[in-house]
Enzyme design. Structure first.
Site, PDB file in Angstrom:
ATOM      1  N   SER A  63       2.070   1.452  27.067  1.00  0.00           N
ATOM      2  CA  SER A  63       1.979   2.859  26.690  1.00  0.00           C
ATOM      3  C   SER A  63       1.836   3.763  27.908  1.00  0.00           C
ATOM      4  O   SER A  63       2.499   4.794  28.017  1.00  0.00           O
ATOM      5  CB  SER A  63       0.797   3.084  25.741  1.00  0.00           C
ATOM      6  OG  SER A  63       1.042   2.478  24.490  1.00  0.00           O
TER       7      SER A  63
ATOM      8  N   TYR B  97       5.311  -2.135  16.362  1.00  0.00           N
ATOM      9  CA  TYR B  97       6.587  -2.221  17.061  1.00  0.00           C
ATOM     10  C   TYR B  97       7.729  -2.211  16.038  1.00  0.00           C
ATOM     11  O   TYR B  97       7.518  -2.358  14.833  1.00  0.00           O
ATOM     12  CB  TYR B  97       6.662  -3.509  17.889  1.00  0.00           C
ATOM     13  CG  TYR B  97       5.678  -3.559  19.023  1.00  0.00           C
ATOM     14  CD1 TYR B  97       5.941  -2.940  20.237  1.00  0.00           C
ATOM     15  CD2 TYR B  97       4.459  -4.243  18.893  1.00  0.00           C
ATOM     16  CE1 TYR B  97       5.042  -2.995  21.284  1.00  0.00           C
ATOM     17  CE2 TYR B  97       3.549  -4.300  19.938  1.00  0.00           C
ATOM     18  CZ  TYR B  97       3.856  -3.671  21.137  1.00  0.00           C
ATOM     19  OH  TYR B  97       2.949  -3.730  22.165  1.00  0.00           O
TER      20      TYR B  97
ATOM     21  N   ASP C 106      -3.660  -0.702  27.558  1.00  0.00           N
ATOM     22  CA  ASP C 106      -2.266  -0.772  27.114  1.00  0.00           C
ATOM     23  C   ASP C 106      -1.322  -0.272  28.212  1.00  0.00           C
ATOM     24  O   ASP C 106      -1.019   0.915  28.297  1.00  0.00           O
ATOM     25  CB  ASP C 106      -2.103   0.056  25.835  1.00  0.00           C
ATOM     26  CG  ASP C 106      -0.736  -0.105  25.203  1.00  0.00           C
ATOM     27  OD1 ASP C 106       0.146  -0.735  25.819  1.00  0.00           O
ATOM     28  OD2 ASP C 106      -0.539   0.411  24.081  1.00  0.00           O
TER      29      ASP C 106
ATOM     30  N   ARG D 191      -2.155  -4.327  20.100  1.00  0.00           N
ATOM     31  CA  ARG D 191      -2.259  -2.900  19.786  1.00  0.00           C
ATOM     32  C   ARG D 191      -3.390  -2.672  18.782  1.00  0.00           C
ATOM     33  O   ARG D 191      -3.153  -2.476  17.590  1.00  0.00           O
ATOM     34  CB  ARG D 191      -0.928  -2.376  19.255  1.00  0.00           C
ATOM     35  CG  ARG D 191       0.069  -2.164  20.366  1.00  0.00           C
ATOM     36  CD  ARG D 191       1.249  -1.334  19.909  1.00  0.00           C
ATOM     37  NE  ARG D 191       1.929  -0.727  21.037  1.00  0.00           N
ATOM     38  CZ  ARG D 191       3.012   0.038  20.937  1.00  0.00           C
ATOM     39  NH1 ARG D 191       3.524   0.288  19.749  1.00  0.00           N
ATOM     40  NH2 ARG D 191       3.570   0.553  22.014  1.00  0.00           N
TER      41      ARG D 191
ATOM     42  N   GLN E 209      -6.769   0.023  23.562  1.00  0.00           N
ATOM     43  CA  GLN E 209      -5.896   1.135  23.949  1.00  0.00           C
ATOM     44  C   GLN E 209      -5.996   1.482  25.431  1.00  0.00           C
ATOM     45  O   GLN E 209      -5.002   1.818  26.072  1.00  0.00           O
ATOM     46  CB  GLN E 209      -6.213   2.368  23.110  1.00  0.00           C
ATOM     47  CG  GLN E 209      -5.700   2.274  21.679  1.00  0.00           C
ATOM     48  CD  GLN E 209      -6.007   3.523  20.871  1.00  0.00           C
ATOM     49  OE1 GLN E 209      -6.834   4.353  21.251  1.00  0.00           O
ATOM     50  NE2 GLN E 209      -5.346   3.663  19.741  1.00  0.00           N
TER      51      GLN E 209
END
Length: 376
Positions: free
Chosen positions: A132, A227, A129, A121, A126
């Site tokens: 997500s 997290y 990911d 992360r 991003q």
């Protein structure tokens, strides 16, 4: 180089690892893309659409023959692993904490494998990911499913015959899925509250117009990667007491809590379920990992004393068209990290994204989640 995209064989899996747009991008790099016949059908991406984009269509195991890169949504079945050539690269949601024999079989085949769930992360990653992109859709779908099953309206309605009160929705966990669930429930007109073990989540919850429920004085349980980590026994007790008191007045509860590598923590006990009003709904988004409620069952809607507990699996797969498009883009960005614009391999094992999600390198297990587990 050849990119292969096999048909997903896991039960109920309707997603595909490559979209027609992604095919165009790969072909532009000079890569050959081979897709198993019918691989995109569950996401309404036809073989003809792939052909138009520049892909070749293959039947069965032929899709993996001589493949340099294999892109998948989930793990490859054992039979398919035997078709991989030595030195091939496999990327997908490989469930690194699951079936170790399957991963060992991949290592024995001499491949390099990347588990997209482990992409670090960091800002630069991003766009890769997958957790997500898929959790965002799952959070939305959880609320839609709850609204469909709920026997009353979500928004407050004032009529000549009386007032319909707004539904009360409680979201447990304010990660990507939880925040999207909050936003969706708010758009539908519900009164929303949420809780999380990470104190910093309070600002995000409040920004969406929901009330943040948090134990005063509880230690922040956020990890460096953002997290949530497991609470201490004392904080678990405080959190449970707070939730038990709050949950009594809720119509819909959506649980999203997962801890990587461990069974899902129990958030909603049998006693809490029995304190809720008949007609209430619980959506257990962690049911595939054991569930946040001990009464939930994978793939089923359980009725416990008038409270419906929904255990739908693979929520992103219920929105396969969107989920596949986003997932394919995540993988495309990851491939761009490994392959130059001219179609040449530039895999850099010093790159923190590569090392962060690389499970094995040319058959050698290299990631701590596997090397440490094997040593236990």
């Amino acid at each position: 180089m050849k990119i292969a995209v096999p048909l997903e064989t896991a039960a109920g899996e309707s997603r595909v690892a490559v979209s027609p747009d992604a095919v165009k991008a790969y072909v532009k790099k000079g890569l050959t893309v081979c897709i198993e016949q019918g691989a995109g059908a569950g996401s309404f991406m036809s073989d003809d659409a792939y052909k138009t984009a520049g892909a070749k269509i293959a039947k069965g195991a032929a899709v993996l023959k001589d493949a340099d890169i294999v892109l998948a949504v989930r793990r490859l079945p054992d039979a398919s692993i035997k078709s991989l050539k030595k030195g091939a690269i496999v990327a997908g949601q490989l469930d690194p904490y699951g079936d170790r024999k399957n991963l060992d079989a991949m290592a024995k085949q001499g491949v390099s494998a990347f588990s997209m769930e482990l992409v670090p992360r960091i800002t630069r990653a991003q766009s890769m990911d997958v957790l997500s992109s898929q959790a965002n859709l799952a959070g939305y779908k959880a609320v839609i499913d709850a609204a469909e099953h709920f026997s009353r309206a979500f928004p407050m309605m004032m009529t000549a015959a009386g007032t319909v009160p707004a539904a009360r929705v409680f979201v447990m966990g304010a990660g990507v899925a939880g925040l999207q669930a909050i936003a969706t429930a708010r758009r539908l007109g519900a009164v929303v509250s949420a809780t999380d073990v990470r104190a910093a989540a309070g600002e995000q919850v409040a920004s969406l117009g929901a009330k943040f429920v948090f134990v005063e004085g509880m230690a922040d349980a956020a990890t460096e990667g953002g997290y949530a980590k497991e609470l201490s026994a004392e904080d678990k007790k405080k959190q449970a007491e707070l939730v038990a008191d709050h949950i009594k007045g809720q119509d819909i509860v959506i649980t999203t809590a997962l801890i990587p590598g461990r069974p899902a923590p129990v958030l909603v006990t049998k006693q809490m379920v029995e304190s809720m009003k008949a007609g209430s709904v619980i959506v257990d988004m962690a049911v595939e990992r054991g569930g946040n409620c001990p009464l939930s069952k994978p793939g089923q809607i359980v009725d416990h004393k008038g409270v419906a507990i929904m255990g739908h699996e693979n929520l992103p797969g219920k929105l396969a068209g969107n989920a596949s498009t986003l997932y394919a883009k995540n993988l495309q960005n990851f491939v761009d990290l490994m392959v130059s614009a001219e179609g040449e391999m530039k895999l850099d094992w010093e790159d923190e994204i590569i090392t962060g999600c690389g499970l094995m390198r040319d058959g050698e297990i290299v990631h701590p989640v596997l090397t440490e587990k094997k040593g236990n």
